[in-house]
Scaffold this active site. Sequence first.
Site, mmCIF file in Angstrom:
data_model
loop_
_atom_site.group_PDB
_atom_site.id
_atom_site.type_symbol
_atom_site.label_atom_id
_atom_site.label_comp_id
_atom_site.label_asym_id
_atom_site.label_seq_id
_atom_site.Cartn_x
_atom_site.Cartn_y
_atom_site.Cartn_z
ATOM 1 N N HIS A 130 32.851 32.270 53.005
ATOM 2 C CA HIS A 130 32.721 33.025 51.747
ATOM 3 C C HIS A 130 33.575 32.444 50.625
ATOM 4 O O HIS A 130 33.918 33.151 49.678
ATOM 5 C CB HIS A 130 33.065 34.503 51.980
ATOM 6 C CG HIS A 130 32.045 35.230 52.809
ATOM 7 N ND1 HIS A 130 32.301 36.401 53.492
ATOM 8 C CD2 HIS A 130 30.740 34.938 53.054
ATOM 9 C CE1 HIS A 130 31.204 36.800 54.129
ATOM 10 N NE2 HIS A 130 30.250 35.929 53.890
ATOM 11 N N GLY A 196 38.287 40.530 64.264
ATOM 12 C CA GLY A 196 38.638 41.242 63.031
ATOM 13 C C GLY A 196 37.528 41.335 62.014
ATOM 14 O O GLY A 196 37.782 41.329 60.811
ATOM 15 N N PRO A 223 40.431 46.427 67.021
ATOM 16 C CA PRO A 223 40.896 47.740 67.518
ATOM 17 C C PRO A 223 39.767 48.776 67.527
ATOM 18 O O PRO A 223 39.819 49.742 68.283
ATOM 19 C CB PRO A 223 42.002 48.132 66.531
ATOM 20 C CG PRO A 223 41.786 47.286 65.321
ATOM 21 C CD PRO A 223 41.102 46.037 65.784
HETATM 22 P P1 OAD Z 1 35.474 44.579 57.140
HETATM 23 O O1 OAD Z 1 36.434 45.310 56.256
HETATM 24 O O2 OAD Z 1 34.038 44.925 57.049
HETATM 25 O O3 OAD Z 1 35.919 44.764 58.666
HETATM 26 C C1 OAD Z 1 37.246 44.533 59.074
HETATM 27 C C2 OAD Z 1 37.311 44.727 60.564
HETATM 28 O O4 OAD Z 1 38.631 44.407 60.980
HETATM 29 C C3 OAD Z 1 37.047 46.165 61.031
HETATM 30 O O5 OAD Z 1 36.061 46.146 62.059
HETATM 31 C C4 OAD Z 1 38.397 46.631 61.581
HETATM 32 O O6 OAD Z 1 38.262 47.496 62.703
HETATM 33 C C5 OAD Z 1 39.016 45.311 61.988
HETATM 34 N N1 OAD Z 1 40.491 45.312 62.043
HETATM 35 C C6 OAD Z 1 41.374 46.052 61.333
HETATM 36 N N2 OAD Z 1 42.633 45.753 61.656
HETATM 37 C C7 OAD Z 1 42.561 44.785 62.597
HETATM 38 C C8 OAD Z 1 43.529 44.050 63.343
HETATM 39 N N3 OAD Z 1 44.842 44.243 63.172
HETATM 40 N N4 OAD Z 1 43.101 43.137 64.240
HETATM 41 C C9 OAD Z 1 41.767 42.917 64.424
HETATM 42 N N5 OAD Z 1 40.814 43.578 63.750
HETATM 43 C C10 OAD Z 1 41.200 44.505 62.853
HETATM 44 O O7 OAD Z 1 35.721 43.023 56.881
HETATM 45 P P2 OAD Z 1 34.761 41.787 57.214
HETATM 46 O O8 OAD Z 1 34.001 42.010 58.464
HETATM 47 O O9 OAD Z 1 35.601 40.569 57.116
HETATM 48 O O10 OAD Z 1 32.594 39.353 51.788
HETATM 49 O O11 OAD Z 1 33.775 41.839 55.992
HETATM 50 C C11 OAD Z 1 32.815 40.830 55.831
HETATM 51 C C12 OAD Z 1 32.645 40.504 54.374
HETATM 52 O O12 OAD Z 1 32.373 41.693 53.634
HETATM 53 C C13 OAD Z 1 33.888 39.936 53.697
HETATM 54 O O13 OAD Z 1 34.027 38.540 53.899
HETATM 55 C C14 OAD Z 1 33.636 40.241 52.258
HETATM 56 C C15 OAD Z 1 33.113 41.657 52.372
HETATM 57 O O14 OAD Z 1 32.267 42.065 51.343
HETATM 58 C C16 OAD Z 1 32.716 38.793 50.582
HETATM 59 O O15 OAD Z 1 33.653 38.995 49.847
HETATM 60 C C17 OAD Z 1 31.585 37.883 50.243
#
Ligand code: OAD
Length: 253
Positions: A130, A196, A223
């Site tokens: 991204h 994550g 988590p």
């Molecule tokens: P999300 O905010 O959708 O998801 C974050 C994930 O991290 C969740 O499933 C949480 O449960 C998990 N999480 C939280 N704390 C954690 C920890 N300490 N260890 C492991 N996991 C943990 O974020 P993304 O999946 O990255 O795109 O979102 C995908 C895309 O949506 C991003 O790249 C962004 C956003 O819109 C753009 O900006 C283009």
Amino acid sequence: MNNTVENRGSTPIIPEGLIRALRSARHVCVLTGAGISAESGVPTFREAQSGLWEKYNPLDLATPEAFLQDPALIWRWYRWRRELVAAAMPNPGHIALAKLTSLVPRLTLVTQNVDGLHQRAGSEDVIEFHGNLFADRCFTEGCVVDCDSDAEVPVCPTCGCNVRPGVVWFGEAIPEMALNQSFAAAADCDVFLSIGTSSLVFPAAGLAEIASETDATVAEINPNTTGMAAGFDYAIAGNSGTVLPELVACIES
Ligand code: OAD
């Protein structure tokens, strides 16, 4: 087969099958999302209370249309995020992944994150699916530019058009090279780790499906077990900053 992992106290147990698969892997592909940087103090996007998209409407801040309408507003938002990330430090999860690279014959690290924390932890050749928060691009020509980022709306030194942050916005294509390299790695790997990420945003979320289809061992570290995990081999319910150092210690021992 789904194999959600039990907890030993507050520390998740790393499944033996995953350790074996990693020890014998020829190629490991890792996809990370905002969760891996959460323990560095960088907010995720979709978590209730703390997620950025819970507080702000992405259509107002992360689309080309929003930039055309009010570029100064968009720059204020991205400058705030840049400052937040610049003050953050890589956490044990980022550091463990950098170490894992030296323990397996080949590791491809694909991140949806734009924060550069993997690189600051020592990972090289990171595929930024991204884009990157700190790479400025000409809005009109799309090329990376070196400009005065402190201006309210920076201007391209070559063509004089507005400069934009070099991240992928909603409705935009993934950079072609990142897309091709990531899909090739997912199709080629023996072990795929999804770390994550909520696995809600495609095409990134499709990488684990490709790995599954080619019989790789697929594991999630999160988590909050996601909807996709039902189709994975393992779902380790824990924070990446705890699970990844433990996983690396298991591979080393
Ligand atoms: P999300 O905010 O959708 O998801 C974050 C994930 O991290 C969740 O499933 C949480 O449960 C998990 N999480 C939280 N704390 C954690 C920890 N300490 N260890 C492991 N996991 C943990 O974020 P993304 O999946 O990255 O795109 O979102 C995908 C895309 O949506 C991003 O790249 C962004 C956003 O819109 C753009 O900006 C283009």
